[in-house]
Scaffold this active site. Structure first.
Site, mmCIF file in Angstrom:
data_model
loop_
_atom_site.group_PDB
_atom_site.id
_atom_site.type_symbol
_atom_site.label_atom_id
_atom_site.label_comp_id
_atom_site.label_asym_id
_atom_site.label_seq_id
_atom_site.Cartn_x
_atom_site.Cartn_y
_atom_site.Cartn_z
ATOM 1 C CE LYS A 1 -3.279 2.598 2.950
ATOM 2 N NZ LYS A 1 -4.147 2.589 4.147
ATOM 3 C CG ASP B 1 -5.522 7.935 4.819
ATOM 4 O OD1 ASP B 1 -6.436 8.594 4.266
ATOM 5 O OD2 ASP B 1 -5.735 6.898 5.482
ATOM 6 C CE LYS C 1 -6.669 8.631 8.218
ATOM 7 N NZ LYS C 1 -7.329 7.550 8.941
ATOM 8 C CG ASP D 1 -1.947 5.145 5.004
ATOM 9 O OD1 ASP D 1 -1.820 4.055 5.587
ATOM 10 O OD2 ASP D 1 -3.021 5.552 4.520
ATOM 11 C CG ASP E 1 -9.973 7.531 6.823
ATOM 12 O OD1 ASP E 1 -8.895 7.478 6.179
ATOM 13 O OD2 ASP E 1 -10.037 7.715 8.050
ATOM 14 C CD GLU F 1 -6.725 5.346 2.551
ATOM 15 O OE1 GLU F 1 -7.712 5.473 3.297
ATOM 16 O OE2 GLU F 1 -5.591 5.057 2.973
ATOM 17 N NE ARG G 1 -11.004 -1.069 3.783
ATOM 18 C CZ ARG G 1 -11.598 -1.252 4.952
ATOM 19 N NH1 ARG G 1 -12.781 -1.875 5.015
ATOM 20 N NH2 ARG G 1 -11.027 -0.839 6.069
HETATM 21 N N1 BES Z 1 -4.315 4.404 6.962
HETATM 22 C C1 BES Z 1 -5.475 4.176 7.735
HETATM 23 C C2 BES Z 1 -5.267 3.148 8.836
HETATM 24 C C3 BES Z 1 -4.526 3.614 10.050
HETATM 25 C C4 BES Z 1 -5.122 4.464 10.965
HETATM 26 C C5 BES Z 1 -3.285 3.133 10.316
HETATM 27 C C6 BES Z 1 -4.441 4.853 12.101
HETATM 28 C C7 BES Z 1 -2.603 3.505 11.471
HETATM 29 C C8 BES Z 1 -3.179 4.370 12.348
HETATM 30 C C9 BES Z 1 -6.607 3.664 6.841
HETATM 31 O O1 BES Z 1 -6.621 4.167 5.553
HETATM 32 C C10 BES Z 1 -7.880 4.073 7.495
HETATM 33 O O2 BES Z 1 -8.119 5.231 7.585
HETATM 34 N N2 BES Z 1 -8.653 3.108 7.935
HETATM 35 C C11 BES Z 1 -9.875 3.376 8.608
HETATM 36 C C12 BES Z 1 -10.900 2.379 8.131
HETATM 37 C C13 BES Z 1 -12.304 2.704 8.585
HETATM 38 C C14 BES Z 1 -12.794 3.950 7.884
HETATM 39 C C15 BES Z 1 -13.170 1.521 8.254
HETATM 40 C C16 BES Z 1 -9.643 3.239 10.112
HETATM 41 O O3 BES Z 1 -8.889 2.338 10.518
HETATM 42 O O4 BES Z 1 -10.156 4.044 10.853
HETATM 43 ZN ZN ZN Z 2 -4.814 4.754 4.799
HETATM 44 MN MN MN Z 3 -7.680 6.002 5.445
#
Ligand code: BES
Ligand code: ZN
Ligand code: MN
Length: 479
Positions: A253, A258, A265, A276, A335, A337, A339
């Protein structure tokens, strides 16, 4: 930093010129008789050194030794984890002295211990300088790993070479992980990949927006649309075996920043979303290691890379996109994104008829809640692949832990308006993310590593860890 493997028996250790001689002492292992062995025996009698892991004793200009400093440090039962801790402690004790030349005396040719020692020295002396001109580059130039007999040195050679390659790969992954998003754009990551193709048996192709659209990667392209930075799709190939040998494909990835997109966020700590792209960085680091080692295997590296930004053209919650697989996706949360870019890369992977595909992603905050910062999340429907990756993680001290993939976890991904939604509920979030990816990875044995908790550290020690380069390299070399 330059690593050397050397034989140092008792006499040679005494005559060895170095800024610091770190002597690892496990509870059992005996030192060859000589000046060092006598001190150790005395220090043990006086209680200045015992079997307590990482307990250390520093000698300055000891008589009869050519080393400027000698650090005796206990490794307890001698397990690789204790070796890593002991070397880290010794390097900490030497910090003020800023040695240019360090020698580590190991008792035997145990591969995990040797790799742990090398990585610990490298980690202790890593300094980020790319955007910090005031930072003093590390003084350490030369590291000697020493074994007491020529036979042990000979036996340690393959582990030593793997250790050197791992150190270089981890360094590259850390370096690019740490660079801020305006110094590590998708275009720049593409250049790093192209630079790797200077290695023998390695080639690289970097696709731009037009080519990515032409491939039908509608899901990946939809994420990139919210940013002014053009997306890139990086295809790295290492061909160390015959063309007929099925490759392992690594998919990383590469979200270089992000923001969450329109599902923005919160501001606090958002800077850490520059990390990220650590999955992508781990693929680049692993290829650096492969380039140095030149093993007889085939490996493909795929990196979809772009920013996730809010903009007039950005994805909106509820938008439906068409992935390269033909499956439509309802984007309920912009968010989620990672996947969306990975699913198209997983579809692309099919063309290589791979023996296995492993994706590596800072995918979910939920994984951090599950496993903290110690183990990466591991997901795979294949027991064999999961077992091999778990074992590689243990051996490389880069551990992961398997989480389930029951179909019931996919319930929340149902959509009224598309084949699948990009989010389920909050609960079991790391698993629903993996269930989403699994829909696009049906053509080959597949595993997913969620490195959201392991790829970087927060707080005072904020910085990329270079994980899971150690795990991936160990897996590729032993699978
Ligand atoms: N890059 C983030 C995941 C992440 C968040 C990694 C905090 C490390 C610390 C990912 O793109 C994301 O935002 N995931 C969301 C998914 C949710 C919207 C289902 C998350 O984990 O909040
Ligand atoms: Zn992300
Ligand atoms: Mn995200």
């Amino acid at each position: 930093m330059n690593f050397e493997l050397k034989t140092l028996d008792a006499a040679a250790a005494a005559g060895h010129k170095t800024d610091a001689l770190i002597v690892l002492l496990s509870a059992e292992a005996k030192l060859p008789a000589g000046t060092l062995a006598k001190w150790v025996a005395d220090a043990r009698k006086s209680g200045d050194i015992d079997a307590t892991p990482s307990k250390l004793l520093t000698l300055w200009h000891p008589e009869g030794m050519q080393a400027t400093r000698v650090v005796l440090v206990s490794t307890g039962d001698g397990h690789a984890v204790r070796v890593r801790q002991a070397v880290t402690a010794a390097m900490g004790a030497l910090k003020a002295a800023a040695p240019k030349h360090v020698t580590v005396c190991l008792p035997d040719a145990n591969a995990p211990c040797l790799q742990a020692a090398a990585q610990a020295v490298a980690d202790a002396s890593y300094t980020y300088t790319a955007t910090k001109p005031s930072a003093k580059a590390a003084a350490l130039k030369r590291v000697v790993l020493a074994l007491p007999t020529a036979a042990k040195t000979k036996a340690a050679k393959p582990a030593f070479e793997q250790a050197c390659a791992q150190v270089a790969g981890v360094a590259l992954a850390k370096e690019w992980g740490n660079r801020p998003a305006n110094h590590a754009t998708p275009t720049q990551l593409g250049k790093v990949a192209q630079g790797l193709a200077k290695h023998k048996r390695m080639s690289c192709k970097v696709l731009g927006p037009k080519e990515i659209e032409a491939l039908g990667m509608g899901s990946f392209a939809a994420v990139a649309r919210g940013s002014r930075e053009p997306m890139r799709f990086i295809v790295l190939q290492y061909n160390g075996a015959a063309k007929t040998v099925a490759p392992t494909v690594l998919v990383g990835k590469g979200i270089t920043f992000d923001t969450g997109g329109i599902s923005l966020k919160p501001g606090a700590g958002m800077d850490e979303m520059k990390f990220d792209m650590c999955g992508a960085a781990s693929v680049l680091g692993t290829f650096e290691a492969l380039g140095l080692l030149q093993p007889n295997i085939n490996v493909v590296g795929l990196i979809p890379t772009c920013e996730n930004m809010p903009d007039g053209l950005a994805l909106k919650p509820g938008d439906v996109v068409t992935s390269m697989s033909g499956q439509t996706i309802e984007v309920l949360n912009t968010d989620a994104e990672g996947r969306l870019i990975l699913c198209d890369a997983l579809t692309y992977a099919t063309r290589f008829k791979p023996r296995a595909v492993i994706d590596i992603a800072t995918l979910t905050g939920a994984c951090v809640i599950s496993l903290g910062h110690v183990r990466s999340g591991l997901f795979s429907p294949s027991d064999e692949l999961a077992q091999a990756l778990s074992a590689a993680g243990e051996a490389a001290l880069d551990p992961c832990w398997r989480l389930p993939l029951d179909d019931d976890y996919a319930e929340g991904l149902k959509s009224n308006f598309a084949d699948v939604a990009n989010v389920g509920g909050r609960e079991g979030g790391a698993i629903t993310a993996a269930k989403f990816l699994q829909r696009f990875a049906k053509d080959y044995p597949w595993a997913h590593l969620d490195i959201a908790g392991s790829a970087w550290k927060s707080g005072a020690a904020k910085g990329a860890t270079g994980r899971p380069v150690g795990l991936l390299l160990q897996y590729l070399l032993t699978a």
